[in-house]
Design a protein around this motif. Structure first.
Motif, PDB file in Angstrom:
ATOM      1  N   GLU A 167      35.487  50.582  14.498  1.00  0.00           N
ATOM      2  CA  GLU A 167      37.280  50.177  14.950  1.00  0.00           C
ATOM      3  C   GLU A 167      37.698  50.984  13.004  1.00  0.00           C
ATOM      4  O   GLU A 167      38.792  51.665  12.566  1.00  0.00           O
ATOM      5  N   PHE A 168      36.397  50.585  12.252  1.00  0.00           N
ATOM      6  CA  PHE A 168      36.498  51.227  11.050  1.00  0.00           C
ATOM      7  C   PHE A 168      36.841  52.809  11.319  1.00  0.00           C
ATOM      8  O   PHE A 168      37.841  53.331  10.078  1.00  0.00           O
ATOM      9  N   GLN A 169      36.472  53.735  11.891  1.00  0.00           N
ATOM     10  CA  GLN A 169      36.038  55.348  12.236  1.00  0.00           C
ATOM     11  C   GLN A 169      37.451  55.798  13.049  1.00  0.00           C
ATOM     12  O   GLN A 169      38.040  57.115  12.465  1.00  0.00           O
ATOM     13  N   GLN A 170      38.211  54.464  14.146  1.00  0.00           N
ATOM     14  CA  GLN A 170      39.446  54.468  14.283  1.00  0.00           C
ATOM     15  C   GLN A 170      40.732  55.090  12.259  1.00  0.00           C
ATOM     16  O   GLN A 170      41.448  55.669  13.176  1.00  0.00           O
ATOM     17  N   LEU A 171      40.299  53.967  11.739  1.00  0.00           N
ATOM     18  CA  LEU A 171      41.142  53.411  10.468  1.00  0.00           C
ATOM     19  C   LEU A 171      41.338  54.738  10.275  1.00  0.00           C
ATOM     20  O   LEU A 171      42.249  55.236   9.218  1.00  0.00           O
ATOM     21  N   VAL A 172      40.489  55.672   9.713  1.00  0.00           N
ATOM     22  CA  VAL A 172      40.308  56.489   9.141  1.00  0.00           C
ATOM     23  C   VAL A 172      41.252  57.513   8.895  1.00  0.00           C
ATOM     24  O   VAL A 172      41.686  57.884   7.937  1.00  0.00           O
ATOM     25  N   PRO A 173      41.483  58.793   9.844  1.00  0.00           N
ATOM     26  CA  PRO A 173      42.500  59.234   9.738  1.00  0.00           C
ATOM     27  C   PRO A 173      43.805  58.618   9.800  1.00  0.00           C
ATOM     28  O   PRO A 173      44.232  59.851   8.707  1.00  0.00           O
ATOM     29  N   PRO A 174      44.627  57.380  10.204  1.00  0.00           N
ATOM     30  CA  PRO A 174      45.563  57.342   9.941  1.00  0.00           C
ATOM     31  C   PRO A 174      45.881  56.708   8.456  1.00  0.00           C
ATOM     32  O   PRO A 174      46.536  57.082   7.991  1.00  0.00           O
ATOM     33  N   PHE A 175      45.287  56.099   7.427  1.00  0.00           N
ATOM     34  CA  PHE A 175      44.603  55.582   6.512  1.00  0.00           C
ATOM     35  C   PHE A 175      44.576  56.903   5.686  1.00  0.00           C
ATOM     36  O   PHE A 175      45.704  56.940   4.458  1.00  0.00           O
ATOM     37  N   GLU A 176      43.912  57.791   5.728  1.00  0.00           N
ATOM     38  CA  GLU A 176      43.804  58.924   4.871  1.00  0.00           C
ATOM     39  C   GLU A 176      45.126  59.973   5.165  1.00  0.00           C
ATOM     40  O   GLU A 176      45.616  60.610   3.204  1.00  0.00           O
TER      41      GLU A 176
ATOM     42  N   ARG B 122      28.778  52.985  -1.087  1.00  0.00           N
ATOM     43  CA  ARG B 122      28.891  54.158   0.035  1.00  0.00           C
ATOM     44  C   ARG B 122      28.994  53.830   0.865  1.00  0.00           C
ATOM     45  O   ARG B 122      28.178  52.785   1.838  1.00  0.00           O
ATOM     46  N   PHE B 123      30.087  54.266   1.339  1.00  0.00           N
ATOM     47  CA  PHE B 123      29.970  54.150   2.940  1.00  0.00           C
ATOM     48  C   PHE B 123      28.872  54.797   3.851  1.00  0.00           C
ATOM     49  O   PHE B 123      28.343  54.231   4.771  1.00  0.00           O
ATOM     50  N   ALA B 124      28.273  55.813   3.055  1.00  0.00           N
ATOM     51  CA  ALA B 124      26.534  56.285   3.842  1.00  0.00           C
ATOM     52  C   ALA B 124      25.757  56.009   3.673  1.00  0.00           C
ATOM     53  O   ALA B 124      24.729  55.310   4.705  1.00  0.00           O
ATOM     54  N   GLU B 125      26.415  55.031   3.551  1.00  0.00           N
ATOM     55  CA  GLU B 125      24.825  53.857   3.162  1.00  0.00           C
ATOM     56  C   GLU B 125      24.906  51.996   4.019  1.00  0.00           C
ATOM     57  O   GLU B 125      24.014  51.456   4.256  1.00  0.00           O
TER      58      GLU B 125
ATOM     59  N   HIS C 160      26.938  51.942   6.261  1.00  0.00           N
ATOM     60  CA  HIS C 160      27.431  52.518   7.576  1.00  0.00           C
ATOM     61  C   HIS C 160      26.332  52.467   9.370  1.00  0.00           C
ATOM     62  O   HIS C 160      26.261  52.214  10.025  1.00  0.00           O
ATOM     63  N   SER C 161      24.960  52.216   8.336  1.00  0.00           N
ATOM     64  CA  SER C 161      24.226  51.948   9.609  1.00  0.00           C
ATOM     65  C   SER C 161      23.676  50.958   9.531  1.00  0.00           C
ATOM     66  O   SER C 161      22.492  50.499   9.726  1.00  0.00           O
ATOM     67  N   ARG C 162      24.091  50.353   8.778  1.00  0.00           N
ATOM     68  CA  ARG C 162      23.905  48.289   9.086  1.00  0.00           C
ATOM     69  C   ARG C 162      24.884  47.943   9.731  1.00  0.00           C
ATOM     70  O   ARG C 162      26.210  46.997   8.737  1.00  0.00           O
ATOM     71  N   PRO C 163      25.119  47.684  10.884  1.00  0.00           N
ATOM     72  CA  PRO C 163      26.413  47.590  11.819  1.00  0.00           C
ATOM     73  C   PRO C 163      26.923  45.921  11.424  1.00  0.00           C
ATOM     74  O   PRO C 163      28.019  45.671  10.972  1.00  0.00           O
ATOM     75  N   MET C 164      25.985  44.850  11.237  1.00  0.00           N
ATOM     76  CA  MET C 164      26.462  43.987  11.131  1.00  0.00           C
ATOM     77  C   MET C 164      26.533  43.702   9.821  1.00  0.00           C
ATOM     78  O   MET C 164      27.612  42.899   9.437  1.00  0.00           O
ATOM     79  N   GLU C 165      26.033  44.204   8.740  1.00  0.00           N
ATOM     80  CA  GLU C 165      26.771  44.217   7.145  1.00  0.00           C
ATOM     81  C   GLU C 165      28.436  44.601   7.142  1.00  0.00           C
ATOM     82  O   GLU C 165      28.618  44.276   6.700  1.00  0.00           O
ATOM     83  N   PHE C 166      28.329  45.542   7.785  1.00  0.00           N
ATOM     84  CA  PHE C 166      29.354  46.763   7.567  1.00  0.00           C
ATOM     85  C   PHE C 166      30.266  45.231   7.900  1.00  0.00           C
ATOM     86  O   PHE C 166      31.331  45.321   7.428  1.00  0.00           O
ATOM     87  N   LEU C 167      30.144  44.555   8.859  1.00  0.00           N
ATOM     88  CA  LEU C 167      31.332  43.760   9.856  1.00  0.00           C
ATOM     89  C   LEU C 167      31.541  42.571   9.204  1.00  0.00           C
ATOM     90  O   LEU C 167      32.781  42.299   8.233  1.00  0.00           O
TER      91      LEU C 167
ATOM     92  N   LEU D  88      37.103  51.577   2.519  1.00  0.00           N
ATOM     93  CA  LEU D  88      35.835  50.590   2.391  1.00  0.00           C
ATOM     94  C   LEU D  88      36.249  50.462   0.773  1.00  0.00           C
ATOM     95  O   LEU D  88      35.794  49.059   0.775  1.00  0.00           O
ATOM     96  N   PHE D  89      36.977  50.616  -0.038  1.00  0.00           N
ATOM     97  CA  PHE D  89      36.823  50.545  -1.896  1.00  0.00           C
ATOM     98  C   PHE D  89      38.164  49.204  -0.990  1.00  0.00           C
ATOM     99  O   PHE D  89      38.104  48.304  -2.122  1.00  0.00           O
TER     100      PHE D  89
END
Length: 95
Positions: free
Chosen positions: A26-35, A5-8, A10-17, A73-74
């Motif tokens: 960058e991901f947070q900027q992509l969420v609104p146009p994606f949705e 899950r994103f909630a799990e 997002h607190s680990r930036p290097m793993e997220f990258l 994220l999926f």
């Protein structure tokens, strides 16, 4: 669904990258146009690719991907050949 899950993540930036090929910002900027694109697509088409003729799309309480962040994220999980969110956003959403 016992998936990531994103909630799990997002607190680990290097793993997220490593997982997404984009930074958390960058991901947070992509969420609104994606949705917006996701909702627009599902307003006229069903998940199986057939035209929507009856009820509208809604996210249920027990949905395996309940948030826009989880849905975005999926994508890399189900599309490893494309290998990044950037490819999906630039080719599939933007055109």
């Amino acid at each position: 669904m016992a998936g990531l899950r994103f909630a799990e993540l997002h607190s680990r930036p290097m793993e997220f990258l490593d997982f997404t090929s984009v930074t958390l910002d960058e991901f947070q900027q992509l969420v609104p146009p994606f949705e917006a694109a996701f909702q627009a697509r599902l307003a006229t088409w069903r998940m199986d690719g057939k035209p929507r003729t009856a009820r509208r799309f809604t996210v249920y309480q027990n949905c395996p991907l309940p948030t826009p962040e989880d849905r975005l994220l999926f994508i890399p999980t189900v599309s490893p050949a494309k290998n990044s969110l950037v490819y999906f956003i630039s080719h599939d959403l933007v055109g």
